[in-house]
Design a protein around this motif. Structure first.
Motif, PDB file in Angstrom:
ATOM      1  N   SER A  66       0.826  -1.209   0.000  1.00  0.00           N
ATOM      2  CA  SER A  66       0.000   0.000   0.000  1.00  0.00           C
ATOM      3  C   SER A  66       0.857   1.253   0.000  1.00  0.00           C
ATOM      4  O   SER A  66       0.549   2.229  -0.680  1.00  0.00           O
ATOM      5  CB  SER A  66      -0.933   0.018   1.216  1.00  0.00           C
ATOM      6  OG  SER A  66      -1.860  -1.015   1.137  1.00  0.00           O
ATOM      7  N   ILE A  67       1.942   1.243   0.762  1.00  0.00           N
ATOM      8  CA  ILE A  67       2.839   2.398   0.802  1.00  0.00           C
ATOM      9  C   ILE A  67       3.430   2.653  -0.584  1.00  0.00           C
ATOM     10  O   ILE A  67       3.479   3.796  -1.050  1.00  0.00           O
ATOM     11  CB  ILE A  67       3.941   2.193   1.859  1.00  0.00           C
ATOM     12  CG1 ILE A  67       3.329   2.265   3.265  1.00  0.00           C
ATOM     13  CG2 ILE A  67       5.055   3.218   1.707  1.00  0.00           C
ATOM     14  CD1 ILE A  67       4.263   1.828   4.372  1.00  0.00           C
ATOM     15  N   VAL A  68       3.861   1.607  -1.246  1.00  0.00           N
ATOM     16  CA  VAL A  68       4.427   1.746  -2.601  1.00  0.00           C
ATOM     17  C   VAL A  68       3.344   2.233  -3.567  1.00  0.00           C
ATOM     18  O   VAL A  68       3.583   3.134  -4.390  1.00  0.00           O
ATOM     19  CB  VAL A  68       5.045   0.413  -3.072  1.00  0.00           C
ATOM     20  CG1 VAL A  68       5.417   0.471  -4.546  1.00  0.00           C
ATOM     21  CG2 VAL A  68       6.251   0.066  -2.223  1.00  0.00           C
ATOM     22  N   ALA A  69       2.140   1.662  -3.466  1.00  0.00           N
ATOM     23  CA  ALA A  69       1.052   2.072  -4.356  1.00  0.00           C
ATOM     24  C   ALA A  69       0.676   3.532  -4.142  1.00  0.00           C
ATOM     25  O   ALA A  69       0.430   4.274  -5.102  1.00  0.00           O
ATOM     26  CB  ALA A  69      -0.169   1.180  -4.143  1.00  0.00           C
ATOM     27  N   ILE A  70       0.651   3.977  -2.891  1.00  0.00           N
ATOM     28  CA  ILE A  70       0.335   5.382  -2.604  1.00  0.00           C
ATOM     29  C   ILE A  70       1.424   6.290  -3.156  1.00  0.00           C
ATOM     30  O   ILE A  70       1.134   7.358  -3.724  1.00  0.00           O
ATOM     31  CB  ILE A  70       0.124   5.596  -1.093  1.00  0.00           C
ATOM     32  CG1 ILE A  70      -1.198   4.950  -0.662  1.00  0.00           C
ATOM     33  CG2 ILE A  70       0.150   7.076  -0.724  1.00  0.00           C
ATOM     34  CD1 ILE A  70      -1.417   4.893   0.835  1.00  0.00           C
ATOM     35  N   ALA A  71       2.675   5.894  -3.038  1.00  0.00           N
ATOM     36  CA  ALA A  71       3.777   6.702  -3.574  1.00  0.00           C
ATOM     37  C   ALA A  71       3.685   6.817  -5.098  1.00  0.00           C
ATOM     38  O   ALA A  71       3.868   7.900  -5.661  1.00  0.00           O
ATOM     39  CB  ALA A  71       5.118   6.093  -3.165  1.00  0.00           C
ATOM     40  N   ILE A  72       3.380   5.718  -5.765  1.00  0.00           N
ATOM     41  CA  ILE A  72       3.228   5.739  -7.228  1.00  0.00           C
ATOM     42  C   ILE A  72       2.048   6.617  -7.625  1.00  0.00           C
ATOM     43  O   ILE A  72       2.134   7.424  -8.554  1.00  0.00           O
ATOM     44  CB  ILE A  72       3.079   4.309  -7.781  1.00  0.00           C
ATOM     45  CG1 ILE A  72       4.389   3.544  -7.612  1.00  0.00           C
ATOM     46  CG2 ILE A  72       2.632   4.312  -9.242  1.00  0.00           C
ATOM     47  CD1 ILE A  72       4.287   2.059  -7.887  1.00  0.00           C
ATOM     48  N   TYR A  73       0.943   6.473  -6.895  1.00  0.00           N
ATOM     49  CA  TYR A  73      -0.249   7.273  -7.180  1.00  0.00           C
ATOM     50  C   TYR A  73       0.044   8.762  -6.977  1.00  0.00           C
ATOM     51  O   TYR A  73      -0.317   9.588  -7.815  1.00  0.00           O
ATOM     52  CB  TYR A  73      -1.395   6.827  -6.276  1.00  0.00           C
ATOM     53  CG  TYR A  73      -2.674   7.585  -6.478  1.00  0.00           C
ATOM     54  CD1 TYR A  73      -3.475   7.331  -7.580  1.00  0.00           C
ATOM     55  CD2 TYR A  73      -3.075   8.558  -5.576  1.00  0.00           C
ATOM     56  CE1 TYR A  73      -4.644   8.026  -7.774  1.00  0.00           C
ATOM     57  CE2 TYR A  73      -4.242   9.252  -5.761  1.00  0.00           C
ATOM     58  CZ  TYR A  73      -5.032   8.979  -6.856  1.00  0.00           C
ATOM     59  OH  TYR A  73      -6.187   9.677  -7.059  1.00  0.00           O
ATOM     60  N   ALA A  74       0.716   9.098  -5.879  1.00  0.00           N
ATOM     61  CA  ALA A  74       1.053  10.501  -5.615  1.00  0.00           C
ATOM     62  C   ALA A  74       1.968  11.064  -6.697  1.00  0.00           C
ATOM     63  O   ALA A  74       1.774  12.194  -7.165  1.00  0.00           O
ATOM     64  CB  ALA A  74       1.713  10.635  -4.248  1.00  0.00           C
ATOM     65  N   VAL A 122       1.112  14.235  -9.165  1.00  0.00           N
ATOM     66  CA  VAL A 122       2.015  15.387  -9.254  1.00  0.00           C
ATOM     67  C   VAL A 122       2.491  15.588 -10.686  1.00  0.00           C
ATOM     68  O   VAL A 122       2.483  16.716 -11.204  1.00  0.00           O
ATOM     69  CB  VAL A 122       3.206  15.216  -8.290  1.00  0.00           C
ATOM     70  CG1 VAL A 122       4.282  16.252  -8.560  1.00  0.00           C
ATOM     71  CG2 VAL A 122       2.741  15.304  -6.845  1.00  0.00           C
ATOM     72  N   LEU A 123       2.874  14.510 -11.344  1.00  0.00           N
ATOM     73  CA  LEU A 123       3.342  14.625 -12.732  1.00  0.00           C
ATOM     74  C   LEU A 123       2.230  15.080 -13.670  1.00  0.00           C
ATOM     75  O   LEU A 123       2.470  15.860 -14.586  1.00  0.00           O
ATOM     76  CB  LEU A 123       3.933  13.297 -13.204  1.00  0.00           C
ATOM     77  CG  LEU A 123       5.264  12.914 -12.583  1.00  0.00           C
ATOM     78  CD1 LEU A 123       5.668  11.518 -13.022  1.00  0.00           C
ATOM     79  CD2 LEU A 123       6.328  13.923 -12.948  1.00  0.00           C
TER      80      LEU A 123
END
Length: 74
Positions: free
Chosen positions: A57-65, A69-70
């Motif tokens: 979930s942490i990795v998925a949230i980082a990718i989503y964020a 942003v991009l």
């Protein structure tokens, strides 16, 4: 009876923050499942699966964020 303007404001808040609402799908499972299982069953077997799910979930949230942003930078 709810005020029509108040309902419009509530819907506006949801539409303005749609990207944030998708984060609910990425939240990790609750840690209290481990506590309850350990207390009542004395096993704690689900701890591995839940901690793995939390890391994913942490990795998925980082990718989503990063995607949000991009997309706003373009």
């Amino acid at each position: 009876m709810p005020d029509r303007d108040n309902n419009q404001h509530s819907i506006q808040i949801l539409t303005d923050n749609a990207a944030k609402l998708y984060l609910f799908c990425l939240l990790p499972p609750a840690a209290n499942i481990i506590v309850l299982e350990t207390h009542y069953l004395g096993t704690g077997r689900s701890a591995k699966a839940i901690s793995c799910g939390t890391c994913i979930s942490i990795v998925a949230i980082a990718i989503y964020a990063a995607a949000i942003v991009l997309s706003r930078m373009m």
